[in-house]
Design a protein around this motif. Structure first.
Motif, PDB file in Angstrom:
ATOM      1  N   THR A 136      77.528  75.709  39.458  1.00 41.83           N
ATOM      2  CA  THR A 136      77.294  75.627  40.679  1.00 41.83           C
ATOM      3  C   THR A 136      77.546  76.870  41.495  1.00 41.83           C
ATOM      4  N   SER A 137      76.797  77.664  42.825  1.00 43.67           N
ATOM      5  CA  SER A 137      76.915  79.168  43.310  1.00 43.67           C
ATOM      6  C   SER A 137      78.268  79.606  43.203  1.00 43.67           C
ATOM      7  N   VAL A 138      78.055  80.925  42.448  1.00 40.31           N
ATOM      8  CA  VAL A 138      79.477  81.688  42.132  1.00 40.31           C
ATOM      9  C   VAL A 138      78.709  82.648  43.208  1.00 40.31           C
ATOM     10  N   PHE A 139      77.648  83.250  43.343  1.00 40.35           N
ATOM     11  CA  PHE A 139      77.419  84.516  43.936  1.00 40.35           C
ATOM     12  C   PHE A 139      75.685  84.036  44.769  1.00 40.35           C
ATOM     13  N   THR A 140      74.817  84.811  45.431  1.00 41.01           N
ATOM     14  CA  THR A 140      73.114  84.556  45.715  1.00 41.01           C
ATOM     15  C   THR A 140      72.566  84.388  44.856  1.00 41.01           C
ATOM     16  N   GLY A 141      72.222  83.593  43.861  1.00 39.69           N
ATOM     17  CA  GLY A 141      71.606  83.308  42.713  1.00 39.69           C
ATOM     18  C   GLY A 141      71.768  83.702  41.475  1.00 39.69           C
ATOM     19  N   VAL A 142      72.937  83.119  41.031  1.00 35.33           N
ATOM     20  CA  VAL A 142      74.094  83.353  40.403  1.00 35.33           C
ATOM     21  C   VAL A 142      74.676  81.847  40.197  1.00 35.33           C
ATOM     22  N   LYS A 143      74.366  81.216  39.159  1.00 33.60           N
ATOM     23  CA  LYS A 143      74.862  79.818  38.806  1.00 33.60           C
ATOM     24  C   LYS A 143      75.589  79.770  37.315  1.00 33.60           C
ATOM     25  N   ALA A 144      76.775  78.946  37.658  1.00 31.28           N
ATOM     26  CA  ALA A 144      77.605  78.626  36.495  1.00 31.28           C
ATOM     27  C   ALA A 144      78.444  77.741  36.662  1.00 31.28           C
ATOM     28  N   GLN A 145      78.716  77.613  34.808  1.00 32.30           N
ATOM     29  CA  GLN A 145      78.973  76.053  34.335  1.00 32.30           C
ATOM     30  C   GLN A 145      79.867  76.695  33.643  1.00 32.30           C
ATOM     31  N   ILE A 146      80.892  75.370  32.735  1.00 33.86           N
ATOM     32  CA  ILE A 146      81.600  74.860  31.625  1.00 33.86           C
ATOM     33  C   ILE A 146      80.634  74.204  30.921  1.00 33.86           C
ATOM     34  N   VAL A 147      79.761  74.590  30.024  1.00 36.07           N
ATOM     35  CA  VAL A 147      79.420  73.774  29.441  1.00 36.07           C
ATOM     36  C   VAL A 147      80.379  72.900  27.876  1.00 36.07           C
ATOM     37  N   GLY A 148      80.975  73.325  27.150  1.00 30.88           N
ATOM     38  CA  GLY A 148      81.609  72.576  26.250  1.00 30.88           C
ATOM     39  C   GLY A 148      83.424  73.443  25.999  1.00 30.88           C
ATOM     40  N   LEU A 149      83.761  72.734  25.699  1.00 28.59           N
ATOM     41  CA  LEU A 149      85.480  73.171  24.881  1.00 28.59           C
ATOM     42  C   LEU A 149      85.663  73.345  23.675  1.00 28.59           C
TER      43      LEU A 149
END
Length: 247
Positions: A136-149
């Motif tokens: 998911t885009s959190v800022f221009t050019g920056v994406k983040a995702q939770i990939v593991g717990l």
């Protein structure tokens, strides 16, 4: 003396027969109860039901069982997911409940426990379903995702957050999170965000790290009571009153 010995022998034999009949009756009652729970809860496999207390037959005569233990190996619970992929169910493992003062109808078609307490677990891969499933885009050019717990120690969950910066690359940050229960919802909240991304957009990052899973229904109407991060997933406690076992 001979008559007394005969009387004592008869009493012992009758006592043994009573115990045998009582235990056979328990076996058939447990089997029947397990079948009814499977049907009522639409389970894929038959659960284990154990009726405690002796003698069983006197409990039957009173229409109330003192103590019944229920063990459901796997239960697919309906869910309401916020921020995730919208999974319709979540798998709950090893659901064990101790039912007290179980009243049942004359034809055994229904049974209700006055109170119930128990435990279960939700694996990390199942809880991960509640997190956003795509970067998911959190800022221009920056994406983040939770990939593991995983287990973060000291009652915390470690969430692996993958951050991708356009033109730079991808880095995975460990985020320690607190897990709590509010009503029938399991909530995961990040304690601290990685310093490298905090300055970008705290609220946007939290839309990735913080998520919740509402469990709409548990067997018999029991409710979530507490939750604790553990090695293989989160351990949950459940409780309830007027818990329906069958019917």
């Amino acid at each position: 003396m001979r008559g007394l010995r005969i009387l004592l022998t008869v009493v012992v034999i009758l006592g043994i027969l009573f115990v045998v009949v009582d235990r056979v009756a328990v076996y058939f009652a447990e089997d029947e109860a397990a079948s009814k729970v499977k049907t009522t809860e639409n389970l894929a496999s038959t659960p284990d039901v154990s009726i405690k207390g002796f003698p069983f037959l006197t409990q039957v005569a009173s229409g109330e069982l003192d103590d019944v233990e229920l063990n459901i190996k796997t239960y697919q619970a309906p869910t309401n997911t916020t921020g995730g992929a919208g999974a319709s169910t979540i798998r709950i493992d090893d659901l064990k409940a101790q039912m007290k003062d179980v009243k049942f109808s004359g034809d055994y078609s229904s049974a209700t426990a006055a109170t119930a307490t128990g435990s279960a677990s939700i694996s990390y891969d199942q809880l991960l379903k509640a997190a956003k499933s795509e970067p998911t885009s959190v800022f221009t050019g920056v994406k983040a995702q939770i990939v593991g717990l995983s287990d973060g120690g000291d009652g915390k969950i470690k969430a692996d957050m993958k951050v991708t910066v356009a033109g730079v690359g991808t880095t995975t940050y460990p985020v320690l999170s607190t897990v709590t229960v509010v009503g029938n919802t399991v909530k995961v909240h990040a304690d601290n965000l990685p310093k490298l991304v905090v300055d970008l957009a705290d609220s946007r990052i939290r839309s990735i790290t913080d998520f919740q899973q509402t469990i709409d229904e548990l067997p018999g109407g029991v409710k979530l009571d507490s939750v604790q991060a553990a090695q293989g997933g989160v351990d949950i406690k459940v409780k309830g009153s007027n818990v329906r076992l069958a019917g």
